[in-house]
Design an enzyme around this catalytic site. Structure first.
Site, mmCIF file in Angstrom:
data_model
loop_
_atom_site.group_PDB
_atom_site.id
_atom_site.type_symbol
_atom_site.label_atom_id
_atom_site.label_comp_id
_atom_site.label_asym_id
_atom_site.label_seq_id
_atom_site.Cartn_x
_atom_site.Cartn_y
_atom_site.Cartn_z
ATOM 1 N N GLU A 286 71.716 -9.983 31.920
ATOM 2 C CA GLU A 286 73.013 -9.335 31.733
ATOM 3 C C GLU A 286 73.701 -9.003 33.054
ATOM 4 O OE1 GLU A 286 71.943 -5.976 29.329
ATOM 5 O OE2 GLU A 286 71.789 -7.146 27.512
ATOM 6 N N GLU B 272 67.520 -11.083 23.082
ATOM 7 C CA GLU B 272 67.452 -9.685 22.616
ATOM 8 C C GLU B 272 68.326 -9.517 21.386
ATOM 9 O OE1 GLU B 272 68.477 -6.611 25.467
ATOM 10 O OE2 GLU B 272 67.377 -7.641 27.058
#
Ligand code: IFM
Length: 478
Positions: free
Chosen positions: A172, A381
């Protein structure tokens, strides 16, 4: 309480990876043991008041000492994959220079135990934390960071690449950039950080492939499909970014000072800022025009985009929710956007304040499939934080989590049926853990952790996931 049946609508492919994910700072603890150096997150927790309740990862959930128990729990869940991160400061305390043999050996032991248990390891090289010594040299603002990262990536691939096939460079980058630069409010620094993260990724891919071209390398991004808010209140209509306004009477009608076209433009900008700013350079070798035309320029040097555009072997997608954007008017009259949270719209959401919106997972998978040349995809995720309660029998009846996972897996099933190349799924998270600046309040785990005793208990959702995996693996062997 009834749990959903352990079936997703589609049979997943035979070699599908069924996993769970963690990150080193959130679980390991042992922050200064066995030669580990200080990380930016150790420093942040110790020297600022930014982490809620004064929480630290000093002990976290003590995975560093309890990793054998944790591998055994993974076996009990029937996982065939586990995504974890290497704490750079554990293996190379200062980020450059000497390596730490004890830190390196920790990950050797973990990898070997996973393989013995039939669990495919997936490594993330930087899940937000970097050695504090590098922050003191400018961190991601400093272009040299891209080479330090590549050197580290190459060294890790040489060390563990004989046993680990799947490698993620960064987790991220948008969050790394937003939360972790020393001067986050300076737009020039922010532009440099965002560019350097992409360059570090590209150099990392090249370094890992130089160690072994057969290794599979990718970047993990958190993708949020962006929708335009048209109207107000719980019944407000939303439209996808870039979608033509087809519903009756929408086009040209004004909502306050804005037209529906302004709202769609707001969603387009949100999509660029959150998703395309990272994916376009990597998959198309160019920045979106909005970024090239931004008042603050990224420090792009010759050859950077070719490096960033080194085609990765897979795309890691973290999916939690969508962004609903409403238009704002800038002083010069141009449109910009703001995020309209689910609480404001009366939409269902988690304790993180994120809307529960499973359909967005299929949408984002299909949009990257279409726009970026059908990449192999790992859902790295996906999960839900809620206020779990332990009942008098010591059981955690988290039906909401099983429902959440099921509804998202169904969307993956639909995307697979549409031709997307999804290779695996990792629930976030294996264990309850430290949610960064939000401290201990957000429980995402399939396994409950009592933060006083550090005892682990598999939640009902963990059992549900176990049964789903077992039925899927059985179906693929029959
Ligand atoms: O806990 C984080 C993880 O570290 C990165 N992705 C989002 C999760 C939930 O916020």
């Amino acid at each position: 309480m009834t749990h959903p049946k352990p079936t997703a609508t589609t049979a997943f492919p035979p070699h599908f990876l069924w996993g769970a994910a963690t990150a080193p700072y959130q679980i390991e603890g042992a922050w200064n043991e066995d030669g580990k150096g200080e990380s930016n997150w150790d420093w942040r927790a110790h020297h600022t008041s930014q982490v809620k309740g004064g929480a630290t990862g000093d002990v976290a959930v003590d995975h560093y000492h309890r990793w054998t128990e944790d591998v055994s729990l993974m076996q009990q869940l029937g996982l065939n994959a586990y995504r974890f991160g290497i704490a750079w400061s554990r293996v190379q305390p200062h980020g450059t220079g000497a390596w730490n043999p004890k830190g390196l050996a920790f990950y050797d032991r973990l990898i070997d135990a996973l393989l013995l248990a039939g669990i495919t390891p997936l490594i993330t090289l930087c899940h937000y934390d970097i050695p504090q010594a590098l922050v003191e040299r400018g961190g991601w603002i400093n272009r040299d960071m891209t080479q330090w990262f590549a050197d580290y990536a190459g060294a890790m691939a040489r060390r563990y690449g004989d046993r680990v096939r799947w490698w993620a460079t960064l987790n991220e980058p948008i969050c790394i950039a937003d939360g972790f630069v020393p001067a986050p409010d300076d737009p020039k620094d922010m532009a440099a950080v965002q560019h350097h993260l992409l360059l570090a990724h590209g150099r990392g891919v090249q370094a890992i492939h130089a160690a072994d071209p057969a290794l599979k390398v990718g970047l993990v991004t958190c993708l949020w499909p962006a929708h335009a808010l048209l109207g107000a209140g719980p019944t407000a209509i939303t439209a996808k970014a870039g979608e033509r306004l087809q519903f009756a009477g929408a086009s040209g009608e004004r909502s306050g000072n804005f037209t529906p076209e302004d709202a769609v433009e707001a969603a387009r900008q949100a999509d660029v800022a959150i998703n395309r700013a990272f994916l376009d350079p990597i998959y198309l070798g160019r920045y979106p025009t909005d970024i090239l035309n931004a008042p603050v320029q990224r420090p792009i040097q010759e050859g950077d985009l070719a490096t960033i555009g080194t085609r990765p072997d897979f795309m890691g997608i973290n999916y939690y929710s969508r962004v609903v954007a409403a238009p704002l008017r800038k002083p010069d009259g141009a449109i910009s956007w703001r995020w309209v949270g689910p609480a404001e719209r009366g939409a269902p959401h988690t304790t993180m304040g994120w809307e529960i919106y499973p359909e967005g997972l299929r949408e984002i998978i299909l949009s990257v499939h279409r726009d970026y040349g059908a990449p192999e995809i790992l859902i790295t995720e996906n999960g839900i934080a809620q206020e779990d309660q332990v009942d008098i029998h010591g059981r955690i009846q988290d039906t909401y989590r099983s429902e959440y996972l099921k509804s998202h897996l169904e969307q993956i099933g639909l995307a697979l049926a549409d031709g997307a190349q999804v290779r695996g799924y990792c629930a976030w998270s294996l264990l309850d853990n430290l949610e960064w600046d939000m401290g201990w309040g957000q429980r995402f785990g399939l396994i409950y952790v009592d933060y006083k005793t550090l005892n682990r208990t598999i939640k009902d959702s963990g059992r549900w996931y176990r049964d789903l995996i077992a039925s899927q693996l059985k179906a693929s062997h029959d």
